[in-house]
Write an enzyme that holds these catalytic residues in place. Sequence first.
Site, mmCIF file in Angstrom:
data_model
loop_
_atom_site.group_PDB
_atom_site.id
_atom_site.type_symbol
_atom_site.label_atom_id
_atom_site.label_comp_id
_atom_site.label_asym_id
_atom_site.label_seq_id
_atom_site.Cartn_x
_atom_site.Cartn_y
_atom_site.Cartn_z
ATOM 1 N N LYS A 77 16.836 -13.001 1.504
ATOM 2 C CA LYS A 77 15.368 -12.978 1.468
ATOM 3 C C LYS A 77 14.864 -12.659 0.072
ATOM 4 O O LYS A 77 13.782 -13.107 -0.326
ATOM 5 C CB LYS A 77 14.845 -11.942 2.465
ATOM 6 C CG LYS A 77 13.318 -11.811 2.482
ATOM 7 C CD LYS A 77 12.856 -10.778 3.488
ATOM 8 C CE LYS A 77 11.357 -10.545 3.429
ATOM 9 N NZ LYS A 77 10.888 -9.568 4.428
ATOM 10 N N ASP A 137 9.305 -10.908 12.582
ATOM 11 C CA ASP A 137 9.508 -10.096 11.381
ATOM 12 C C ASP A 137 10.804 -10.580 10.743
ATOM 13 O O ASP A 137 11.899 -10.241 11.198
ATOM 14 C CB ASP A 137 9.604 -8.615 11.762
ATOM 15 C CG ASP A 137 9.973 -7.730 10.570
ATOM 16 O OD1 ASP A 137 9.968 -8.229 9.424
ATOM 17 O OD2 ASP A 137 10.274 -6.539 10.790
ATOM 18 N N ASP A 153 5.241 0.821 3.496
ATOM 19 C CA ASP A 153 6.231 -0.041 4.127
ATOM 20 C C ASP A 153 7.469 -0.131 3.236
ATOM 21 O O ASP A 153 7.479 -0.849 2.239
ATOM 22 C CB ASP A 153 5.626 -1.432 4.358
ATOM 23 C CG ASP A 153 6.603 -2.398 5.023
ATOM 24 O OD1 ASP A 153 7.723 -1.981 5.361
ATOM 25 O OD2 ASP A 153 6.242 -3.573 5.203
ATOM 26 N N GLU A 192 3.024 -7.884 6.018
ATOM 27 C CA GLU A 192 3.677 -6.864 6.836
ATOM 28 C C GLU A 192 2.804 -5.631 7.068
ATOM 29 O O GLU A 192 2.734 -5.130 8.204
ATOM 30 C CB GLU A 192 5.026 -6.491 6.203
ATOM 31 C CG GLU A 192 6.037 -7.630 6.296
ATOM 32 C CD GLU A 192 7.313 -7.374 5.518
ATOM 33 O OE1 GLU A 192 7.399 -6.300 4.873
ATOM 34 O OE2 GLU A 192 8.211 -8.226 5.539
#
Length: 562
Positions: free
Chosen positions: A68, A6, A167, A145
Amino acid sequence: MIVGIDLGTTNSLVAVWRDGAPQLVANALGSFLTPSVVGLDDDGQVLVGQVARERLQTHPQLTTALFKRYMGSAHEVRLGKRSFRPEELSALVLKSLKADVERAFGEPVSEAVISVPAYFSDAQRKATRVAGELAGLKVDKLINEPTAAALAYGVHQKEQTTFLVFDLGGGTFDVSILERFDGVMEVRASSGDNFLGGEDLDDALVKSFVERQAGNLPDASQPLLRQRLRREAQRVRHALGQQDSATFSLRDNGREWCEAYTQEQLRQILEPLLERLRGPIERALRDARIRVADLDEILLVGGTTRMPLVRKLVAGLFGRFPSMHLNPDEVIAQGAAIQAALKARDAALEEVVLTDVCPYSMGIETTQQHGEHFEGGRYLPIIERNCVVPVSRVEQVQTLHDNQREVLLKIFQGESRLVKDNIFLGELSVPVPPRKAGEVVLDVRFTYDNNGLLEADVKIPMTGESHRLVIENNPGVLSREEVAAKLKALEGLKVHPREQQVNTVLLARLDRLYQECLGEMREYVDRLAGEFQRVLEGQDERQIREHRSAVIQRLDELERGF
């Protein structure tokens, strides 16, 4: 060995499949969470994880986080005398996780399944693969994800179920609707916001604190002070998840500034951001053609879902309490490890077929003729968002001018009806026989696969010729020359009726509805927008006013039918 990773905005984790279950691997500090922070020490050596995070406050010029968010772009971060791309920084985090596994199990790690937000673009996915390769990992498989979370929750063991994965992590928000049936886990729809997460909530709290101090603070834009403010905001936000009030405190050069916050005040500060969570949920439900009552389960994923405010919002939106029996920080890494075991065909796992969707529409630029007028820059979607992949779709276009000898096919990704607001992917020049306008027809076929490759195949039935282009580049990156050109173009704009606020609001509403709708409804909104823009071009105030009222009435009727 294949591992599941992850790769998060705030923290990253790695897990392996051992003894019939996913097993998280601790780092050298004994923690499963490795902060996604990279820095250099005073000798120029690379630091990753908690040690780098600690230096964010003391050495901000040598440390960086949140990279990211820039994956798939040309953004660079300067640390000391070196510049790093987001892929390189992510690779350093991946390399650290790889070393943790090799130290724990004493065997080399050669391959990884890496999770990505479901709403990541093709460029961002390709950048993630590149990061894996730079870290010495073979990355054949990326897993969304929400899909990874569904595997970890054990939903794959049920006979048939429809569920929504909510999420909300440190930097991104994803919502996906999945259905499990007959050994297949199918993603019905995905939506999200790549710039909404816990980090944004912290920034809102920092802004509130600075405004309350009304100029009493030192310059809050200084990197060192900014990092201290963000870290204190995170502490206060977490504290308010456990207690009724908390004090935001900043000390600098012997002085101290304090502000007390209650849970209700935090709710008011964060309300605009929390409201942004509704849009992607509603869009995913519409695209999947599913009502809230049809959902069997709501799954919470991501560390930010620990906040009582977020859980209360989710419960209110869906009229039920969500499932939260697994650690939201760890569930994605566990699911990635399950996918790694499926890839390795572990005998302890029942085979599950995972299907996915393309998160964005892809299409071409077209010009449409209305009487004697031509309107260029229009977007013709060929593959619409949330189609199950692999997918292949074809649309017909025709030549625009007499004796036209070439068609320049420009390919875009996005949801806006004008190509200037979408992401340019590539172009293909197609020679055509000179004929009268409209006589030469082109079949434009797009094929999109699970690896994120888009193939454009153009066939001319009149001649039987075919032309092909495979999109592999990273789109969406503007050069300095393109930025300068855009700024110059903005300077040359003059006031026009279409710039009046009452008209720009309606145009924005049309664009929003175009992005939210699909199929015939999307075409209907497109026609309304095109008609309104042509009326604006006429600059007749009375006609604009009358037409605007009619369009608003039609849109009100359309939205009431949602």
